[in-house]
Scaffold this motif. Sequence first.
Motif, PDB file in Angstrom:
ATOM      1  N   ASP A 120       0.823  -1.221   0.000  1.00  0.00           N
ATOM      2  CA  ASP A 120       0.000   0.000   0.000  1.00  0.00           C
ATOM      3  C   ASP A 120       0.854   1.267   0.000  1.00  0.00           C
ATOM      4  OD1 ASP A 120      -2.396  -1.712   0.453  1.00  0.00           O
ATOM      5  OD2 ASP A 120      -1.479  -1.964   2.423  1.00  0.00           O
ATOM      6  N   GLY A 140      -1.693   5.672  -1.039  1.00  0.00           N
ATOM      7  CA  GLY A 140      -3.122   5.430  -1.128  1.00  0.00           C
ATOM      8  C   GLY A 140      -3.960   6.426  -0.368  1.00  0.00           C
ATOM      9  N   ASP A 198      -0.809  -3.366  -4.148  1.00  0.00           N
ATOM     10  CA  ASP A 198      -1.164  -1.950  -4.125  1.00  0.00           C
ATOM     11  C   ASP A 198       0.124  -1.128  -4.167  1.00  0.00           C
ATOM     12  OD1 ASP A 198      -3.820  -2.674  -4.079  1.00  0.00           O
ATOM     13  OD2 ASP A 198      -4.016  -2.497  -1.918  1.00  0.00           O
ATOM     14  N   TYR A 226      -1.603   3.435  -6.445  1.00  0.00           N
ATOM     15  CA  TYR A 226      -3.056   3.633  -6.375  1.00  0.00           C
ATOM     16  C   TYR A 226      -3.501   4.355  -7.641  1.00  0.00           C
ATOM     17  CZ  TYR A 226      -3.745   1.797  -1.723  1.00  0.00           C
ATOM     18  OH  TYR A 226      -3.842   0.947  -0.647  1.00  0.00           O
ATOM     19  N   ASP A 275      -6.256   4.235  -9.023  1.00  0.00           N
ATOM     20  CA  ASP A 275      -7.640   4.702  -8.906  1.00  0.00           C
ATOM     21  C   ASP A 275      -7.769   5.799  -7.853  1.00  0.00           C
ATOM     22  OD1 ASP A 275      -7.007   3.062  -6.773  1.00  0.00           O
ATOM     23  OD2 ASP A 275      -9.012   2.189  -6.619  1.00  0.00           O
ATOM     24  N   GLY A 276      -6.648   6.287  -7.330  1.00  0.00           N
ATOM     25  CA  GLY A 276      -6.679   7.260  -6.254  1.00  0.00           C
ATOM     26  C   GLY A 276      -5.946   8.540  -6.603  1.00  0.00           C
ATOM     27  N   ASP A 307      -5.463  -4.861  -6.141  1.00  0.00           N
ATOM     28  CA  ASP A 307      -6.526  -4.219  -6.916  1.00  0.00           C
ATOM     29  C   ASP A 307      -6.209  -2.796  -7.352  1.00  0.00           C
ATOM     30  OD1 ASP A 307      -6.697  -3.549  -4.184  1.00  0.00           O
ATOM     31  OD2 ASP A 307      -8.868  -3.285  -4.233  1.00  0.00           O
ATOM     32  N   HIS A 308      -5.554  -2.011  -6.482  1.00  0.00           N
ATOM     33  CA  HIS A 308      -5.462  -0.574  -6.759  1.00  0.00           C
ATOM     34  C   HIS A 308      -4.513  -0.239  -7.905  1.00  0.00           C
ATOM     35  CE1 HIS A 308      -8.085   0.779  -3.558  1.00  0.00           C
ATOM     36  NE2 HIS A 308      -7.497  -0.083  -2.742  1.00  0.00           N
ATOM     37  N   ASN A 330     -10.248  -0.192  -7.526  1.00  0.00           N
ATOM     38  CA  ASN A 330     -10.630  -0.823  -6.266  1.00  0.00           C
ATOM     39  C   ASN A 330     -11.556  -2.026  -6.481  1.00  0.00           C
ATOM     40  OD1 ASN A 330     -10.799  -0.960  -3.369  1.00  0.00           O
ATOM     41  ND2 ASN A 330     -12.842  -0.040  -3.496  1.00  0.00           N
TER      42      ASN A 330
END
Length: 517
Positions: free
Chosen positions: A147, A150, A181, A184, A186-187, A247-248, A252
């Motif tokens: 991560d 994120g 992750d 990110y 999608d972030g 996923d990211h 997500n």
Amino acid sequence: MPMLLSRRSFLHTGAAAGALAAGSIAAPSLSFAASRPRITHGVQSGDVGLDRAMLWARADRPSRLIAEVSTKESFDGARTVIGPAALEASDFTAKLDLRGLPSGQTIFYRLSFQDLSQPTVVGEPVTGRLKTPSADRRDISFVWSGDTAGQGWGINKDWGGMRGYAAMARETPDFFIHSGDTAYCDGPIAAEANLPDGGIWKNVVTEEKSKVAETLKEFRGNFKYNLLDDNVKAFNAQVPMFAQWDDHETVNNWYPGEMLQADKRYTVKSASLLSARANRAFREFMPMRENPVEAERIYRQVSYGPMLDIFFLDMRAYRGPNSANRQDKPGPDTAFLGAEQLAWLKRALKASTATWKVIAADMPIGILVRDGKTDFENGANGDGPPLGRELEIAALLRFIKRGGVRNTVWLTADVHYTAAHYYDPNKARFQDFEPFWEFVSGPIHAGSFGPGAMDNTFGPVVKYSKDPGGKANLPPSAGLQFYGHVAIDGKTGMMTVRLKDIANTELYKVELAPKSV
């Protein structure tokens, strides 16, 4: 400048591609720095084996990667290897599968780029190091987490950037497992984010991180964003990375075939199309070895000497749709690893002669991770016997027991807190397995969440947890950023696992003795 080996001379030596070879032609001429090719995002190494390693760098123009390699930090007697071209098709990234390395050695490398428009012009080198595993029993030390960047928490230079990477570097590990992750995509990252105490978190911003990634350029930009951080670049130059995704890197909670009809942020609605672009960008920017049969494949085995084999899973690309996950018979809708990956994992575990078999999973087994109100994101689906995706996990655990596979340990991230879980068949609804440990760590630089509710199917006992106590998306500055450290003693085979925060505080420790066959 070092002496370079021409491609014709290199092939004439009879060495395999990427093998170490001495230079034999005159050095290229120097020129003004502004006109020389530049390494834009530091250097990386990864997928290290007994006699090989992947090297990575990115150029600012069409160039050829040049590597100097030595067992001496002074680079006395360094060998020069001519690498691949970095072209527009790969966003000027280049990876070199370096072979013929000595085992159990610290390897120093210098990477530079030769300008393909002016072949006599070579850019300034950037130096890195890696350690190859030993062919005999020696101590092993590594870290893992997941991560990065994120929930809108990006590179805040006022806070010191991504400080978790500096914390892991202080462990001087042999390698780092990034449990997913890695970016990110999608972030989006905004210039500022509000802190719980009323303060402002200030982010470095880029064009590609200003929206969700849909184009290949935008996906690439998400991976480049993390490489803007000085801590990340310094860490990458010193510690090889074994990367997997979750996923990211795409979007997500995605699954193959999903359509993002309700997400107004996306004009591209196909998760499969987005994941294909994400997969390409991931492989371009991660120092991982390409699979010669299935180019997009991420799951793989890395053998790190006689003490350790690591099995990197892909719990994302072969799954069925997210659902209530309560099917009582296996089928396409219950796929988690998928039939082919599950069969590979069973074969590889059975064939492994390493003392320890680490299963690097991008999601935990026993924590409930929901996707909306009724669906589930991972295997866990609530108390009871194995159902849905749990059927694959049950089949795997049964195989490990009946096949006599010893000393498996699961490492994962995903849930944005750290925990130690002991899976006890005496406390489980499904009991046909040997007890094992699962250790969770992360985030290394993202929002903190948790803890998650536990599913009793496989009898997880929470031995330790450090989490926000139910609060959501606490910033990195809240102090709940985590990584794990693993040490294997070369003499005794004892594995010591520590859960730590990025102040390098030891939160939990357990020593595991290997069982003989």
